[in-house]
Enzyme design. Structure first.
Site, PDB file in Angstrom:
ATOM      1  N   GLY A 199      36.170  44.898  33.051  1.00  0.00           N
ATOM      2  CA  GLY A 199      37.257  45.234  32.116  1.00  0.00           C
ATOM      3  C   GLY A 199      38.141  46.330  32.674  1.00  0.00           C
ATOM      4  O   GLY A 199      38.151  46.598  33.875  1.00  0.00           O
ATOM      5  N   ASP A 224      36.021  36.123  41.290  1.00  0.00           N
ATOM      6  CA  ASP A 224      37.093  35.326  40.686  1.00  0.00           C
ATOM      7  C   ASP A 224      37.921  36.146  39.692  1.00  0.00           C
ATOM      8  O   ASP A 224      39.148  36.044  39.669  1.00  0.00           O
ATOM      9  CB  ASP A 224      36.525  34.071  40.020  1.00  0.00           C
ATOM     10  N   GLY A 225      37.251  37.002  38.898  1.00  0.00           N
ATOM     11  CA  GLY A 225      37.968  37.847  37.933  1.00  0.00           C
ATOM     12  C   GLY A 225      38.892  38.816  38.642  1.00  0.00           C
ATOM     13  O   GLY A 225      40.060  38.990  38.269  1.00  0.00           O
ATOM     14  N   ASP A 243      28.266  35.026  43.979  1.00  0.00           N
ATOM     15  CA  ASP A 243      28.244  33.751  43.245  1.00  0.00           C
ATOM     16  C   ASP A 243      28.925  32.591  43.984  1.00  0.00           C
ATOM     17  O   ASP A 243      28.710  31.436  43.638  1.00  0.00           O
ATOM     18  CB  ASP A 243      28.923  33.915  41.881  1.00  0.00           C
TER      19      ASP A 243
HETATM   20  N1  LIG Z   1      42.808  37.156  33.943  1.00  0.00           N
HETATM   21  C1  LIG Z   1      42.668  38.421  34.320  1.00  0.00           C
HETATM   22  N2  LIG Z   1      43.747  39.250  34.341  1.00  0.00           N
HETATM   23  C2  LIG Z   1      43.616  40.550  34.711  1.00  0.00           C
HETATM   24  N3  LIG Z   1      42.445  41.106  35.070  1.00  0.00           N
HETATM   25  C3  LIG Z   1      41.351  40.341  35.052  1.00  0.00           C
HETATM   26  C4  LIG Z   1      41.400  38.969  34.679  1.00  0.00           C
HETATM   27  N4  LIG Z   1      40.132  38.468  34.762  1.00  0.00           N
HETATM   28  C5  LIG Z   1      39.347  39.497  35.163  1.00  0.00           C
HETATM   29  N5  LIG Z   1      40.058  40.602  35.360  1.00  0.00           N
HETATM   30  C6  LIG Z   1      39.568  41.927  35.770  1.00  0.00           C
HETATM   31  O1  LIG Z   1      38.978  41.817  37.069  1.00  0.00           O
HETATM   32  C7  LIG Z   1      37.884  42.708  37.178  1.00  0.00           C
HETATM   33  C8  LIG Z   1      36.681  42.001  37.725  1.00  0.00           C
HETATM   34  O2  LIG Z   1      36.365  40.856  36.962  1.00  0.00           O
HETATM   35  P1  LIG Z   1      34.854  40.399  36.749  1.00  0.00           P
HETATM   36  O3  LIG Z   1      34.883  39.062  36.090  1.00  0.00           O
HETATM   37  O4  LIG Z   1      34.101  41.495  36.060  1.00  0.00           O
HETATM   38  O5  LIG Z   1      34.228  40.357  38.217  1.00  0.00           O
HETATM   39  P2  LIG Z   1      34.483  39.425  39.486  1.00  0.00           P
HETATM   40  O6  LIG Z   1      35.746  39.840  40.132  1.00  0.00           O
HETATM   41  O7  LIG Z   1      33.314  39.727  40.343  1.00  0.00           O
HETATM   42  O8  LIG Z   1      34.533  38.005  38.989  1.00  0.00           O
HETATM   43  C9  LIG Z   1      37.682  43.326  35.792  1.00  0.00           C
HETATM   44  O9  LIG Z   1      38.232  44.609  35.788  1.00  0.00           O
HETATM   45  C10 LIG Z   1      38.457  42.385  34.874  1.00  0.00           C
HETATM   46  O10 LIG Z   1      38.952  43.061  33.732  1.00  0.00           O
HETATM   47  O1  LIG Z   2      24.969  42.427  34.823  1.00  0.00           O
HETATM   48  P1  LIG Z   2      26.282  42.496  35.549  1.00  0.00           P
HETATM   49  O2  LIG Z   2      26.469  43.746  36.324  1.00  0.00           O
HETATM   50  O3  LIG Z   2      27.432  42.165  34.641  1.00  0.00           O
HETATM   51  O4  LIG Z   2      26.243  41.391  36.664  1.00  0.00           O
HETATM   52  C1  LIG Z   2      25.800  40.096  36.440  1.00  0.00           C
HETATM   53  C2  LIG Z   2      26.699  39.113  37.135  1.00  0.00           C
HETATM   54  O5  LIG Z   2      26.925  39.403  38.481  1.00  0.00           O
HETATM   55  C3  LIG Z   2      27.044  38.189  39.211  1.00  0.00           C
HETATM   56  O6  LIG Z   2      26.016  38.069  40.129  1.00  0.00           O
HETATM   57  C4  LIG Z   2      28.280  38.227  40.033  1.00  0.00           C
HETATM   58  O7  LIG Z   2      29.365  38.041  39.248  1.00  0.00           O
HETATM   59  P2  LIG Z   2      30.770  38.634  39.612  1.00  0.00           P
HETATM   60  O8  LIG Z   2      31.020  38.315  41.047  1.00  0.00           O
HETATM   61  O9  LIG Z   2      31.704  37.913  38.711  1.00  0.00           O
HETATM   62  O10 LIG Z   2      30.702  40.104  39.382  1.00  0.00           O
HETATM   63  C5  LIG Z   2      26.948  37.070  38.162  1.00  0.00           C
HETATM   64  O11 LIG Z   2      26.250  35.942  38.619  1.00  0.00           O
HETATM   65  C6  LIG Z   2      26.160  37.748  37.106  1.00  0.00           C
HETATM   66  O12 LIG Z   2      26.306  37.142  35.848  1.00  0.00           O
HETATM   67 MG   LIG Z   3      33.164  36.481  38.525  1.00  0.00          MG
END
Ligand SMILES: Nc1ncnc2c1ncn2[C@@H]1O[C@H](COP(=O)(O)OP(=O)(O)O)[C@@H](O)[C@H]1O
Ligand SMILES: O=P(O)(O)OC[C@H]1O[C@](O)(COP(=O)(O)O)[C@@H](O)[C@@H]1O
Ligand SMILES: [Mg+2]
Length: 431
Positions: free
Chosen positions: A107, A132-133, A162
């Site tokens: 977040g 991906d986020g 992942d």
């Molecule tokens: N659609 C989006 N627009 C802007 N920021 C995003 C969006 N999706 C995710 N993020 C931000 O990217 C960061 C990482 O996302 P997260 O899903 O926690 O991990 P990951 O990058 O490993 O998939 C977080 O700070 C999240 O709020």
């Molecule tokens: O408990 P946390 O810190 O949210 O991490 C758990 C997540 O991390 C991951 O291994 C990696 O995910 P992200 O790359 O999106 O951070 C997911 O498979 C798993 O759900």
């Molecule tokens: Mg992710």
């Protein structure tokens, strides 16, 4: 809101006479004592009013920044003034450590504030590292930078265990996770083999994509059954998991099951009547499939009274994520870093770097964020896994038709016709 000030004072004014006499962040915000429990942190926007007795018509008045530790790391790092120069000396041995020296968070992505910060500091190259986020976050930063007409390159670096980022061959960290998962699987195998009707159950990460579970299973060859989010399964009845466990125990006297954390979530929601919740990044919060499955398997065999089982559940998920990367991932990371810098230095922007069919490329963000990379269960790789474990596919012919409908087209290299006009306007893959 308007901001003014000098090195001593910073005054922020807002609506209805709101005045914030701001100060600068406390360096203690990095203290590890605060970084474990999120509730210890105060909200970044919390302020304390100087006057607490007010009338309906009185102005909101002077406020001060609320004291307390603030979260940073991840996208929150953009709001922090507590920056670290990354000299060669500072980063010299970071590849030998797990985790991140930059900090991470879920977040906290505020595009306007992030781009304000980039603009205020005069940054002209932004490298965003994550899954991906994170790439979605980088994409909206890039859009905002373009909207403001800033000459800033934004480059994404695909780092997640992942492997859920599409188009590229794999993400940085994936191989390390598969390697380390072997230790969990070996332990489960040793435990299972030591008991009569021993079952070793291992949970691996993989929220929406089962790549870690699939590759760890293929690598190990001790696994009898691999469960992933992309392949729905069921427990009871003919062709179900319980029947397969009974059969495998009769044949071999022990078995190992690997489950990805995102597997069977629909079954869990049904059985636990849970409501959907999300983490701060918007990812669905998952129920613990490992604990649930352990309980269901134990209940089933104790009800049946035909066979006494010994089930050991191992959850090595964070132990796998927290280790330093293995040598092949270190080399991969070096290539990603160098390619990203070359791209940004050449003036390209709005791309994630990564190998496509073995060649490093700059892939426009819109390609990266349009879908998630998932195991395609109608692909030959999943068939290889099924033939290696000899587990049931759990699929009806209706499921196969549905899976075929959802199948993504094979990864394609986009047309490569880059010209110097594409600088700062990347809209195609560049090799
Ligand atoms: N659609 C989006 N627009 C802007 N920021 C995003 C969006 N999706 C995710 N993020 C931000 O990217 C960061 C990482 O996302 P997260 O899903 O926690 O991990 P990951 O990058 O490993 O998939 C977080 O700070 C999240 O709020
Ligand atoms: O408990 P946390 O810190 O949210 O991490 C758990 C997540 O991390 C991951 O291994 C990696 O995910 P992200 O790359 O999106 O951070 C997911 O498979 C798993 O759900
Ligand atoms: Mg992710």
């Amino acid at each position: 809101m308007e901001t003014s000030g000098n090195s001593q004072r910073k005054i922020v004014t807002g609506d209805a006479g709101y005045v914030l006499e701001d100060t600068y962040p406390n360096p203690l915000q990095d203290n590890p004592a605060y970084s474990v429990v999120k509730q210890y942190f105060v909200n970044a926007d919390d302020t304390v009013a100087q006057k607490i007795v007010v009338h309906e018509s009185s102005p909101r008045g002077t406020h001060f920044r609320r004291a307390g530790p603030r979260q940073r790391g991840g996208y929150r790092g953009f709001y922090s003034r507590n920056t670290i120069p990354l000299t060669p000396k500072v980063v010299n041995d970071i590849h030998k450590r797990g985790g991140t020296i930059l900090g991470t968070s879920r977040g906290g992505h505020n595009t306007t504030k992030i781009v304000d910060s980039i603009q205020d500091r005069g940054i002209n190259q932004v490298y965003v590292i994550g899954g991906d986020g994170t790439q979605k976050g980088a994409s909206v930063i890039y859009e905002e930078i373009r909207r403001r007409g800033l000459k800033v390159s934004v480059a994404g670096i695909p780092k997640t265990i992942d492997n859920d980022i599409p188009v590229i061959d794999k993400s940085f960290g994936f191989d390390t996770a598969v390697e380390e998962a072997q230790r969990g699987i070996n332990a489960a195998h040793v435990e299972a083999e030591s008991f009569e009707n021993g079952i070793g159950l291992v949970k691996l990460m993989g929220r929406n994509s089962g790549f870690i579970a699939m590759y760890a299973t293929l690598a190990s060859r001790d696994v009898d059954c691999c469960l992933i989010p992309e392949s729905p399964f069921y427990l009871e009845g003919a062709g179900g998991l319980f029947e397969f466990i009974g059969k495998r125990l009769k044949e071999n006297g022990h078995m190992v099951i690997v489950t990805a954390e995102g597997a069977g979530q629909e079954l869990l929601s049904e059985s636990l009547h849970s409501i959907d919740q999300q983490d701060a990044s918007g990812n669905k919060l998952l129920q613990d499939v490992g604990l649930w499955l352990s309980q269901r398997i134990r209940d089933h065999f104790s009800r049946q009274k035909k066979m006494t089982i010994n089930l050991k559940y191992i959850d090595p998920t964070y132990m796998i994520r927290a280790i330093p990367s293995i040598a092949s991932d270190n080399v991969y990371c070096t290539l990603l870093a160098q390619s990203a810098v070359h791209g940004a230095m050449a003036g390209y922007t709005g791309f994630t770097v990564g190998p496509v069919n073995g060649r490093h490329a700059y892939i426009p963000f819109y390609r990266i964020i349009e879908r998630q990379n998932k195991v395609v269960i109608t692909d030959r790789m999943w068939a290889r896994l099924l033939s290696s474990t000899n587990q049931p596919s759990f699929l009806s012919s209706k499921d196969i038709i549905e899976a075929n409908k959802e199948e993504e087209p094979p990864t394609q290299l986009l047309e490569d016709n880059c010209s110097s006009d594409d600088k700062l306007d990347t809209k195609r893959i560049m090799c």
